[in-house]
Design a protein around this motif. Structure first.
Motif, PDB file in Angstrom:
ATOM      1  N   ILE A   1      46.342  32.952  30.911  1.00 16.95           N
ATOM      2  CA  ILE A   1      47.871  33.493  31.077  1.00 16.95           C
ATOM      3  C   ILE A   1      49.082  32.847  31.522  1.00 16.95           C
ATOM      4  N   GLU A   2      49.573  32.230  31.519  1.00 15.18           N
ATOM      5  CA  GLU A   2      50.555  31.411  32.359  1.00 15.18           C
ATOM      6  C   GLU A   2      52.215  32.236  31.613  1.00 15.18           C
ATOM      7  N   PRO A   3      52.244  32.613  29.927  1.00 17.10           N
ATOM      8  CA  PRO A   3      53.790  33.098  29.410  1.00 17.10           C
ATOM      9  C   PRO A   3      53.213  34.716  30.300  1.00 17.10           C
ATOM     10  N   TRP A   4      52.391  35.514  31.412  1.00 13.97           N
ATOM     11  CA  TRP A   4      53.291  36.597  31.878  1.00 13.97           C
ATOM     12  C   TRP A   4      53.345  35.782  33.061  1.00 13.97           C
ATOM     13  N   LEU A   5      53.698  34.860  33.522  1.00 14.47           N
ATOM     14  CA  LEU A   5      53.832  35.141  34.894  1.00 14.47           C
ATOM     15  C   LEU A   5      55.484  35.140  34.792  1.00 14.47           C
ATOM     16  N   GLY A   6      55.526  35.921  36.617  1.00  7.71           N
ATOM     17  CA  GLY A   6      56.614  36.157  36.583  1.00  7.71           C
ATOM     18  C   GLY A   6      57.556  34.114  37.747  1.00  7.71           C
ATOM     19  N   LEU A   7      58.069  34.637  38.186  1.00 12.07           N
ATOM     20  CA  LEU A   7      59.872  33.060  38.566  1.00 12.07           C
ATOM     21  C   LEU A   7      58.133  32.931  39.473  1.00 12.07           C
ATOM     22  N   GLU A   8      58.434  33.863  41.036  1.00 10.84           N
ATOM     23  CA  GLU A   8      58.083  33.118  41.823  1.00 10.84           C
ATOM     24  C   GLU A   8      56.556  33.128  41.677  1.00 10.84           C
ATOM     25  N   THR A   9      55.519  34.269  40.897  1.00 13.24           N
ATOM     26  CA  THR A   9      54.288  33.785  40.673  1.00 13.24           C
ATOM     27  C   THR A   9      53.865  32.587  40.014  1.00 13.24           C
ATOM     28  N   ARG A  10      54.767  32.151  38.738  1.00 14.44           N
ATOM     29  CA  ARG A  10      54.999  30.398  38.280  1.00 14.44           C
ATOM     30  C   ARG A  10      55.149  29.522  39.075  1.00 14.44           C
ATOM     31  N   ARG A  11      55.898  29.483  40.022  1.00 17.80           N
ATOM     32  CA  ARG A  11      56.602  28.358  41.037  1.00 17.80           C
ATOM     33  C   ARG A  11      54.649  28.278  42.187  1.00 17.80           C
ATOM     34  N   TRP A  12      54.309  29.648  42.429  1.00 19.89           N
ATOM     35  CA  TRP A  12      52.504  29.316  43.125  1.00 19.89           C
ATOM     36  C   TRP A  12      51.091  28.623  42.642  1.00 19.89           C
ATOM     37  N   TRP A  13      51.629  28.958  41.139  1.00 18.89           N
ATOM     38  CA  TRP A  13      51.161  28.527  40.003  1.00 18.89           C
ATOM     39  C   TRP A  13      50.665  27.124  40.243  1.00 18.89           C
ATOM     40  N   ASP A  14      52.117  26.585  40.276  1.00 21.97           N
ATOM     41  CA  ASP A  14      53.110  25.382  39.742  1.00 21.97           C
ATOM     42  C   ASP A  14      52.187  24.461  40.560  1.00 21.97           C
TER      43      ASP A  14
ATOM     44  N   THR B   1      45.733  41.866  25.853  1.00 24.78           N
ATOM     45  CA  THR B   1      46.767  41.650  26.483  1.00 24.78           C
ATOM     46  C   THR B   1      48.240  42.953  26.741  1.00 24.78           C
ATOM     47  N   VAL B   2      47.598  44.350  25.985  1.00 26.61           N
ATOM     48  CA  VAL B   2      48.717  44.636  25.766  1.00 26.61           C
ATOM     49  C   VAL B   2      49.151  45.513  27.328  1.00 26.61           C
ATOM     50  N   ARG B   3      48.683  45.405  28.329  1.00 22.68           N
ATOM     51  CA  ARG B   3      48.913  45.450  29.417  1.00 22.68           C
ATOM     52  C   ARG B   3      49.134  44.436  30.505  1.00 22.68           C
ATOM     53  N   PHE B   4      49.369  42.956  30.468  1.00 22.38           N
ATOM     54  CA  PHE B   4      49.562  42.142  30.804  1.00 22.38           C
ATOM     55  C   PHE B   4      50.772  42.323  31.438  1.00 22.38           C
ATOM     56  N   SER B   5      51.991  42.264  30.427  1.00 24.28           N
ATOM     57  CA  SER B   5      53.247  42.721  31.498  1.00 24.28           C
ATOM     58  C   SER B   5      52.819  43.736  32.606  1.00 24.28           C
ATOM     59  N   ASP B   6      52.666  44.180  32.435  1.00 23.66           N
ATOM     60  CA  ASP B   6      52.329  45.328  33.114  1.00 23.66           C
ATOM     61  C   ASP B   6      52.157  45.068  34.506  1.00 23.66           C
ATOM     62  N   ILE B   7      50.919  44.337  34.896  1.00 22.77           N
ATOM     63  CA  ILE B   7      49.659  44.102  35.961  1.00 22.77           C
ATOM     64  C   ILE B   7      50.412  42.337  36.446  1.00 22.77           C
ATOM     65  N   PHE B   8      50.886  41.853  36.041  1.00 26.08           N
ATOM     66  CA  PHE B   8      51.539  40.044  36.448  1.00 26.08           C
ATOM     67  C   PHE B   8      53.171  40.638  36.913  1.00 26.08           C
ATOM     68  N   ALA B   9      53.388  42.158  36.358  1.00 25.79           N
ATOM     69  CA  ALA B   9      55.036  42.674  37.419  1.00 25.79           C
ATOM     70  C   ALA B   9      54.415  42.878  38.932  1.00 25.79           C
ATOM     71  N   VAL B  10      53.040  43.816  38.292  1.00 28.01           N
ATOM     72  CA  VAL B  10      52.304  43.899  40.261  1.00 28.01           C
ATOM     73  C   VAL B  10      52.518  42.765  40.805  1.00 28.01           C
ATOM     74  N   VAL B  11      51.587  41.921  40.507  1.00 30.14           N
ATOM     75  CA  VAL B  11      51.667  39.866  40.990  1.00 30.14           C
ATOM     76  C   VAL B  11      52.813  39.087  41.610  1.00 30.14           C
ATOM     77  N   GLU B  12      53.050  39.843  40.161  1.00 25.26           N
ATOM     78  CA  GLU B  12      55.117  39.170  41.456  1.00 25.26           C
ATOM     79  C   GLU B  12      55.735  39.740  42.651  1.00 25.26           C
ATOM     80  N   CYS B  13      55.037  41.116  42.378  1.00 31.00           N
ATOM     81  CA  CYS B  13      55.587  41.814  43.328  1.00 31.00           C
ATOM     82  C   CYS B  13      55.208  41.930  44.611  1.00 31.00           C
ATOM     83  N   TRP B  14      53.620  40.965  44.665  1.00 35.22           N
ATOM     84  CA  TRP B  14      52.897  40.790  46.179  1.00 35.22           C
ATOM     85  C   TRP B  14      53.342  39.691  46.059  1.00 35.22           C
ATOM     86  N   HIS B  15      54.228  38.348  45.663  1.00 35.33           N
ATOM     87  CA  HIS B  15      54.183  37.543  46.203  1.00 35.33           C
ATOM     88  C   HIS B  15      56.078  37.690  46.882  1.00 35.33           C
TER      89      HIS B  15
END
Length: 138
Positions: free
Chosen positions: A108-121, A61-75
């Motif tokens: 993967i929920e610990p790596w979700l950004g605020l907006e990504t988590r909002r859409w996950w929920d 999971t070493v790159r998960f923070s970077d990956i989910f930062a991109v997903v957050e930017c997508w959102h």
């Protein structure tokens, strides 16, 4: 001056920089669909979800923070297509591949950004019967 929106034609560029280990799958996808014109990016997002869950299962999971930062930017910085694809193409695939409504919390929920988590929920609420949950104001 606001930054330009992330569009479908460039949405995977920062992802590939954040996670070079996804590149072989991406290259296979491009080779398979190059004659189509518009790439079916939802299929690539499903493949990304599979890739993420495989890495999680392997404890990589070493790159998960970077990956989910991109997903957050997508959102937060994506155009309408990118925002919807990030939710319906990627997050929904993650949820479905990790057990749907019966999935164990935590994948993967610990790596979700605020907006990504909002859409996950919102996806969770939608699958629990809230038919308006996926509205942008819902």
């Amino acid at each position: 001056m606001p930054s330009p929106l992330i569009t479908r034609s460039v949405m995977f560029e920062p992802l590939l920089a954040a996670d070079p280990s996804f590149r072989p799958r991406w290259n296979e996808f491009i080779a398979e669909w190059e004659e189509e014109g518009d790439f079916p990016l939802y299929l690539a997002l499903h493949s990304l979800a599979e890739h993420i869950l495989e890495r999680h299962k392997d404890g990589d999971t070493v790159r998960f923070s970077d990956i989910f930062a991109v997903v957050e930017c997508w959102h937060t910085e994506g155009d309408d297509y990118v925002k919807e694809a990030a939710t319906i193409g990627f997050l929904e695939s993650l949820q479905n591949l990790s057990g749907g409504n019966d999935r164990q919390i935590a994948t993967i929920e610990p790596w979700l950004g605020l907006e990504t988590r909002r859409w996950w929920d919102k996806l969770d609420r939608f699958w629990d019967g809230d038919v308006v949950a996926l509205r942008d104001d819902g």
